[in-house]
Design a protein around this motif. Structure first.
Motif, PDB file in Angstrom:
ATOM      1  N   ALA A 237     -57.865 -27.983  49.230  1.00 49.87           N
ATOM      2  CA  ALA A 237     -57.774 -26.546  49.503  1.00 49.87           C
ATOM      3  C   ALA A 237     -59.036 -25.822  49.046  1.00 49.87           C
ATOM      4  O   ALA A 237     -59.523 -24.909  49.715  1.00 49.87           O
ATOM      5  N   GLU A 238     -59.582 -26.234  47.898  1.00 50.17           N
ATOM      6  CA  GLU A 238     -60.812 -25.620  47.390  1.00 50.17           C
ATOM      7  C   GLU A 238     -61.965 -25.844  48.361  1.00 50.17           C
ATOM      8  O   GLU A 238     -62.750 -24.922  48.623  1.00 50.17           O
ATOM      9  N   ASP A 239     -62.066 -27.055  48.903  1.00 53.38           N
ATOM     10  CA  ASP A 239     -63.127 -27.329  49.880  1.00 53.38           C
ATOM     11  C   ASP A 239     -62.937 -26.479  51.136  1.00 53.38           C
ATOM     12  O   ASP A 239     -63.906 -25.904  51.660  1.00 53.38           O
ATOM     13  N   ILE A 240     -61.700 -26.372  51.623  1.00 57.93           N
ATOM     14  CA  ILE A 240     -61.424 -25.546  52.810  1.00 57.93           C
ATOM     15  C   ILE A 240     -61.784 -24.089  52.541  1.00 57.93           C
ATOM     16  O   ILE A 240     -62.249 -23.371  53.435  1.00 57.93           O
ATOM     17  N   SER A 241     -61.614 -23.652  51.296  1.00 56.23           N
ATOM     18  CA  SER A 241     -61.875 -22.241  50.940  1.00 56.23           C
ATOM     19  C   SER A 241     -63.350 -21.880  50.965  1.00 56.23           C
ATOM     20  O   SER A 241     -63.685 -20.690  50.889  1.00 56.23           O
ATOM     21  N   THR A 242     -64.233 -22.866  51.078  1.00 51.42           N
ATOM     22  CA  THR A 242     -65.671 -22.542  51.141  1.00 51.42           C
ATOM     23  C   THR A 242     -65.978 -21.687  52.370  1.00 51.42           C
ATOM     24  O   THR A 242     -66.932 -20.907  52.362  1.00 51.42           O
ATOM     25  N   THR A 243     -65.176 -21.834  53.422  1.00 48.64           N
ATOM     26  CA  THR A 243     -65.333 -20.972  54.601  1.00 48.64           C
ATOM     27  C   THR A 243     -65.074 -19.519  54.232  1.00 48.64           C
ATOM     28  O   THR A 243     -65.843 -18.617  54.591  1.00 48.64           O
ATOM     29  N   LEU A 244     -63.991 -19.264  53.504  1.00 50.79           N
ATOM     30  CA  LEU A 244     -63.641 -17.908  53.080  1.00 50.79           C
ATOM     31  C   LEU A 244     -64.698 -17.341  52.138  1.00 50.79           C
ATOM     32  O   LEU A 244     -65.098 -16.175  52.282  1.00 50.79           O
ATOM     33  N   ILE A 245     -65.156 -18.129  51.197  1.00 53.02           N
ATOM     34  CA  ILE A 245     -66.147 -17.654  50.226  1.00 53.02           C
ATOM     35  C   ILE A 245     -67.421 -17.215  50.938  1.00 53.02           C
ATOM     36  O   ILE A 245     -67.960 -16.133  50.674  1.00 53.02           O
ATOM     37  N   ARG A 246     -67.886 -18.027  51.864  1.00 55.34           N
ATOM     38  CA  ARG A 246     -69.124 -17.673  52.571  1.00 55.34           C
ATOM     39  C   ARG A 246     -68.911 -16.469  53.482  1.00 55.34           C
ATOM     40  O   ARG A 246     -69.818 -15.640  53.645  1.00 55.34           O
ATOM     41  N   MET A 247     -67.717 -16.350  54.076  1.00 60.51           N
ATOM     42  CA  MET A 247     -67.437 -15.181  54.904  1.00 60.51           C
ATOM     43  C   MET A 247     -67.428 -13.901  54.061  1.00 60.51           C
ATOM     44  O   MET A 247     -68.015 -12.880  54.449  1.00 60.51           O
ATOM     45  N   PRO A 261     -67.950 -23.782  59.174  1.00 67.67           N
ATOM     46  CA  PRO A 261     -67.092 -24.911  58.786  1.00 67.67           C
ATOM     47  C   PRO A 261     -67.109 -25.123  57.277  1.00 67.67           C
ATOM     48  O   PRO A 261     -68.088 -24.773  56.606  1.00 67.67           O
ATOM     49  N   PRO A 262     -66.051 -25.685  56.724  1.00 73.11           N
ATOM     50  CA  PRO A 262     -66.011 -25.907  55.274  1.00 73.11           C
ATOM     51  C   PRO A 262     -66.982 -27.005  54.858  1.00 73.11           C
ATOM     52  O   PRO A 262     -67.366 -27.861  55.666  1.00 73.11           O
ATOM     53  N   ILE A 263     -67.386 -26.948  53.601  1.00 76.16           N
ATOM     54  CA  ILE A 263     -68.237 -27.971  53.015  1.00 76.16           C
ATOM     55  C   ILE A 263     -67.626 -28.382  51.673  1.00 76.16           C
ATOM     56  O   ILE A 263     -66.653 -27.775  51.213  1.00 76.16           O
ATOM     57  N   LYS A 264     -68.165 -29.394  51.087  1.00 77.26           N
ATOM     58  CA  LYS A 264     -67.710 -29.774  49.756  1.00 77.26           C
ATOM     59  C   LYS A 264     -68.045 -28.643  48.796  1.00 77.26           C
ATOM     60  O   LYS A 264     -69.137 -28.083  48.827  1.00 77.26           O
ATOM     61  N   MET A 265     -67.086 -28.273  47.956  1.00 74.99           N
ATOM     62  CA  MET A 265     -67.315 -27.185  47.006  1.00 74.99           C
ATOM     63  C   MET A 265     -68.506 -27.515  46.103  1.00 74.99           C
ATOM     64  O   MET A 265     -68.619 -28.613  45.576  1.00 74.99           O
ATOM     65  N   THR A 266     -69.406 -26.540  45.962  1.00 76.29           N
ATOM     66  CA  THR A 266     -70.583 -26.701  45.112  1.00 76.29           C
ATOM     67  C   THR A 266     -70.470 -25.793  43.890  1.00 76.29           C
ATOM     68  O   THR A 266     -69.675 -24.847  43.885  1.00 76.29           O
ATOM     69  N   GLU A 267     -71.263 -26.066  42.904  1.00 77.56           N
ATOM     70  CA  GLU A 267     -71.266 -25.204  41.713  1.00 77.56           C
ATOM     71  C   GLU A 267     -71.729 -23.802  42.067  1.00 77.56           C
ATOM     72  O   GLU A 267     -71.233 -22.817  41.517  1.00 77.56           O
TER      73      GLU A 267
END
Length: 338
Positions: A237-247, A261-267
């Motif tokens: 879910a955290e990885d999928i949320s990278t789309t929301l964070i960038r938006m 598209p989602p990416i692996k969560m980064t620091e």
């Protein structure tokens, strides 16, 4: 403010988010597919937003999309979350929703807000006198109620397709202003806590304390909006949320783009999500496994006492989004029995 009840209806707020490699047509087809699946999953209603001049959001012609979704479903309620009333003539809104209400009886909702749903330059292009209409928001709601009343057949100006048609009105808000309007008019109230949670509790208190029973509603009815990204594991879910964070970063920096598209969560993204500005906007973004989202949702319902919860999501892959909504429906059915 907690309410003891066995069942909380759950609904969807759809923005028709556009992915970077997707077409508008495909986006609308995905929205319909989601609505059809949501109907099977037990969702109460499927509301469509109104936004303009945004690459990542295709929900602009809200009433047209409502007709498309209602025509492709059987029983789920379909409505606006919302029609930004200062952008429109009350007469035209009444005609559009009266038509929808006649085509799909007892299934159409009319959610009304006063925000522009866009930037100020675009808002001016939509309606140059919209700021005057903003201040007339309560009066324009009354106008719509009049157009829908059977008694309006004696008036000089009529929305004949709306007269006597049952289309419930909901007042939408992201601050305390609309709470006063909803309470004074005795109408149900939906709060946009999925992106503007700061004044949620103050607005709910105003609404509950000032509520005046009306012929439309005997006692207060509230809808609280949340973001949900649910998956098999917290990490997924955290990885999928990278789309929301960038938006959301694009929104905050005025650099809007298509949904990525989602990416692996980064620091770096994790630090961005922990930023106080992000935390303020996404306080009610519930991201994680079924267990994690259940705990967060249960807490939200107990703390707010809302009658209904409405879920928004910015998830890039359609199958991931369907899965998230399926998990959430299971959560709400689980909570019903607790």
């Amino acid at each position: 403010m907690s309410q003891n009840k066995k069942y909380t209806p759950y609904s969807i707020l759809e923005l028709a988010s556009v992915g970077v490699d997707s077409s508008i047509h495909q986006t609308f087809e995905n929205s319909l597919d989601l609505a059809q699946k949501a109907e099977e999953m037990g969702y109460q209603r499927f509301w469509l937003a109104e936004h303009h001049n945004m690459l990542s959001i295709a929900s602009s012609a809200t009433s047209v999309l409502i007709g498309y979704i209602a025509g492709g479903t059987k029983k789920i309620r379909v409505g606006s979350g919302g029609i930004m009333l200062p952008n429109h003539s009350p007469l035209i809104v009444s005609e559009q929703f009266g038509t929808l209400g006649s085509l799909y009886p007892n299934r159409i909702d009319l959610g009304l807000g006063r925000a522009p749903g866009t930037d100020q330059v675009t808002a001016h292009a939509i309606r140059s006198d919209r700021m005057q209409a903003v201040y007339k928001f309560p009066e324009e709601i009354s106008q719509i109620q009049q157009y829908f009343s059977a008694e309006n057949k004696r008036a000089q100006v009529r929305a004949t397709v709306a007269e006597g048609v049952d289309v419930p009105i909901y007042v939408l808000g992201s601050s305390t202003n609309s709470a006063h309007v909803a309470a004074e008019k005795g109408l149900p109230y939906a709060f946009a806590s999925h992106f503007a949670p700061t004044q949620l509790f103050e607005a709910l208190n105003i609404y509950y304390n000032k509520f005046q029973p009306s012929k439309y509603l005997e006692k207060p009815y509230t809808i609280g909006c949340i973001n949900v990204i649910a998956a098999d594991t917290d990490e997924e879910a955290e990885d999928i949320s990278t789309t929301l964070i960038r938006m959301m970063y694009g929104v905050m920096t005025n650099n809007m783009d298509y949904m990525q598209p989602p990416i692996k969560m980064t620091e770096e993204l994790r630090e961005l999500a922990a930023n106080p500005a992000f935390q303020r906007m996404l306080k009610y973004a519930f991201i994680g496994s079924k267990e994690t989202v259940r705990e967060q949702t249960s807490k939200f319902l107990k703390e707010t006492g809302v009658n209904e919860v409405m879920v928004a999501s910015h998830i890039y892959n359609h199958e991931d989004r369907l899965k998230s909504y399926r998990i959430f429906s299971e959560i709400m059915k689980d909570l019903k029995h607790k």
